[in-house]
Design a protein around this motif. Structure first.
Motif, PDB file in Angstrom:
ATOM      1  N   GLU A  75       0.834  -1.207   0.000  1.00 42.72           N
ATOM      2  CA  GLU A  75       0.000   0.000   0.000  1.00 42.72           C
ATOM      3  C   GLU A  75       0.866   1.252   0.000  1.00 42.72           C
ATOM      4  O   GLU A  75       0.526   2.255  -0.645  1.00 42.72           O
ATOM      5  N   TRP A  76       1.982   1.220   0.710  1.00 42.25           N
ATOM      6  CA  TRP A  76       2.894   2.370   0.715  1.00 42.25           C
ATOM      7  C   TRP A  76       3.385   2.650  -0.699  1.00 42.25           C
ATOM      8  O   TRP A  76       3.436   3.815  -1.129  1.00 42.25           O
ATOM      9  N   ILE A  77       3.744   1.603  -1.437  1.00 41.02           N
ATOM     10  CA  ILE A  77       4.210   1.787  -2.813  1.00 41.02           C
ATOM     11  C   ILE A  77       3.119   2.419  -3.664  1.00 41.02           C
ATOM     12  O   ILE A  77       3.352   3.406  -4.378  1.00 41.02           O
ATOM     13  N   SER A  91      13.197  -1.840  -2.081  1.00 41.33           N
ATOM     14  CA  SER A  91      14.122  -1.848  -0.943  1.00 41.33           C
ATOM     15  C   SER A  91      13.700  -0.846   0.115  1.00 41.33           C
ATOM     16  O   SER A  91      13.705  -1.129   1.319  1.00 41.33           O
ATOM     17  N   LEU A  92      13.300   0.340  -0.322  1.00 42.34           N
ATOM     18  CA  LEU A  92      12.879   1.379   0.617  1.00 42.34           C
ATOM     19  C   LEU A  92      11.617   0.964   1.369  1.00 42.34           C
ATOM     20  O   LEU A  92      11.494   1.196   2.576  1.00 42.34           O
ATOM     21  N   ALA A  93      10.669   0.341   0.655  1.00 39.25           N
ATOM     22  CA  ALA A  93       9.409  -0.056   1.283  1.00 39.25           C
ATOM     23  C   ALA A  93       9.617  -1.057   2.409  1.00 39.25           C
ATOM     24  O   ALA A  93       8.802  -1.140   3.333  1.00 39.25           O
ATOM     25  N   SER A 133       4.820   7.506   6.149  1.00 40.04           N
ATOM     26  CA  SER A 133       4.761   8.199   4.860  1.00 40.04           C
ATOM     27  C   SER A 133       5.761   9.336   4.764  1.00 40.04           C
ATOM     28  O   SER A 133       5.882   9.965   3.710  1.00 40.04           O
ATOM     29  N   SER A 134       6.495   9.629   5.848  1.00 39.34           N
ATOM     30  CA  SER A 134       7.324  10.835   5.867  1.00 39.34           C
ATOM     31  C   SER A 134       8.786  10.561   6.191  1.00 39.34           C
ATOM     32  O   SER A 134       9.518  11.480   6.539  1.00 39.34           O
TER      33      SER A 134
END
Length: 436
Positions: free
Chosen positions: A105-107, A171-173, A179-180
């Protein structure tokens, strides 16, 4: 024959062996289909491919759906954090509909902002890659009529850059907690990732509810700032774009790395395009100024957040100091923000700037109180500069009373702010006006 020594993998016995395993062949075919299906007008990055690769990366390591109990815990933590922040800053609350996200969901929810950030650099990479590949081995007269070929090569470049961005976002997810994390407004919604909070908590001898609440304070503080400082969002994103426009691609290094590149090998593609090593900032005064503004703006956001979170947690969260140190160490050793900017924008943030920004905000609060401290966010011309981070005392002590009415709105004739660009200087006005 396969019963002779050394002939077990003889490609003559298996004419398809050169293409690798069936799984590798299938993956290569999917990538080729993605490339062909992308519209030539779709832009410099095959974002569908980038999103699919990022989601596959997080699902491969486990990305369970968020349970209802986790959603409730996250919402309660963010709402409580927003109440605590009311005591330490006059800026209004920024949490209205708190959410809990899975990594997938973040992506999905942050892709629109990543497009805005990554497209300027990606466009230059794709143009350079298309020209480099298209010119290789072609005489000048052939290059002149190779329009369709160049279009396909640009699509290939779009696919390759999409592959790299997808790997970076995947990788970041797996590391972000909300979200910040990178200091930019990736979403209008305050959200935490239960999976990210759990990963952050590993190895810490701190109750999980305290960790969740501390991270909620940081998330809520970012959203309070982004929502109630009207110029800040456009200023940050615009400064990233301005810096990215000055990035060039090292053509000679790219030509060398593209020799014999196998586009069916994702690991090799990531190695070729990864790390930002092909991205070279132009050594111009304008580019240097853009870099300074960007580093300063990001440091000021992070420094303010650290300051108000420390104040809000004091006396309420016993582990606040230890958690703050954990966040600082994460930054200093190259956290998700630093690595992502290096990969996607060609920029590495300097942790030194973050420490200096936090020290300036604390000193400003001691000198003027929280109302005077946060009044600085009222207009971009009032903000500290890189020189103020190096030598904060004149800024902290000077201009004790700022008259915002003397700063005209953008577009009014001939006075400060007429350019309409956040952070651009006008004529010297009230307070310590500084060269940007």
């Amino acid at each position: 024959m396969t019963d002779l020594p050394g002939r077990e993998n003889d490609p003559n016995d298996n004419p398809f062996a050169m293409f690798g395993s069936p799984e590798q062949m299938a993956a290569a075919m999917r990538q080729f289909a993605d490339m062909l299906s992308a519209s030539p007008e779709a832009g410099p990055v095959n974002w569908d491919m980038a999103k699919n690769i990022a989601r596959h990366a997080v699902v491969a390591e486990g990305d369970p759906s968020v349970m209802e109990g986790e959603r409730r815990q996250i919402a309660e933590a963010l709402n409580l954090a927003d109440l605590w922040l009311n005591e330490v800053t006059p800026l209004p609350g920024g949490v209205t509909a708190p959410q809990a996200w899975s990594r997938s969901e973040w992506i999905e929810k942050t892709i629109p902002v990543w497009k805005q950030l990554a497209d300027p650099v990606a466009a230059q990479m794709v143009e350079t890659m298309g020209g480099t590949l298209g010119a290789a081995g072609l005489p000048p007269e052939a290059q002149a009529v190779a329009g369709p070929l160049m279009g396909m090569l640009k699509q290939m470049g779009s696919m390759m850059v999409g592959q790299q961005i997808g790997q970076a976002l995947g990788s970041l997810a797996r590391e972000v907690v909300g979200s910040s994390d990178i200091g930019l407004p990736l979403s209008d919604t305050a959200a935490l990732l239960p999976g990210g909070v759990a990963a952050f908590s590993k190895g810490l001898e701190t109750p999980s509810d305290e960790i969740r609440l501390y991270l909620a304070l940081r998330e809520a503080a970012h959203h309070r700032l982004f929502q109630h400082v009207p110029w800040l969002r456009a200023h940050l994103l615009g400064t990233v774009e301005e810096y990215a426009r000055g990035i060039t691609v090292d053509v000679s290094a790219l030509e060398e790395k593209l020799q014999g590149l196998d586009i069916s090998n994702p690991e090799r593609i990531q190695e070729v395009l990864g790390g930002g090593e092909l991205l070279k900032p132009e050594e111009t005064e304008r580019q240097k100024a853009a870099l300074t503004r960007l580093e300063t703006a990001l440091a000021l956001v992070e420094g303010w957040v650290a300051t108000v979170v420390d104040a809000a947690a004091e006396g309420k969260l016993p582990s606040a100091a230890a958690l703050a140190e954990t966040v600082r160490r994460r930054r200093a050793t190259g956290g998700p923000a630093e690595r992502t900017f290096a990969t996607l924008v060609g920029l590495e943030l300097r942790p030194r700037r973050l420490r200096e920004a936090a020290a300036l905000w604390r000193a400003l609060g001691d000198e003027r109180g929280v109302d005077g401290r946060d009044a600085v966010w009222g207009h971009p011309d009032l903000m500290p500069t890189a020189d103020d981070l190096d030598n904060p005392e004149p800024f902290v002590k000077g201009g004790a009373a700022f008259d915002l009415s003397a700063l005209e709105e953008p577009g009014e004739s001939g006075e400060p702010g007429e350019s309409g660009e956040p952070g651009e200087p006008g004529e010297p006005g009230p307070g310590p006006e500084r060269d940007r």
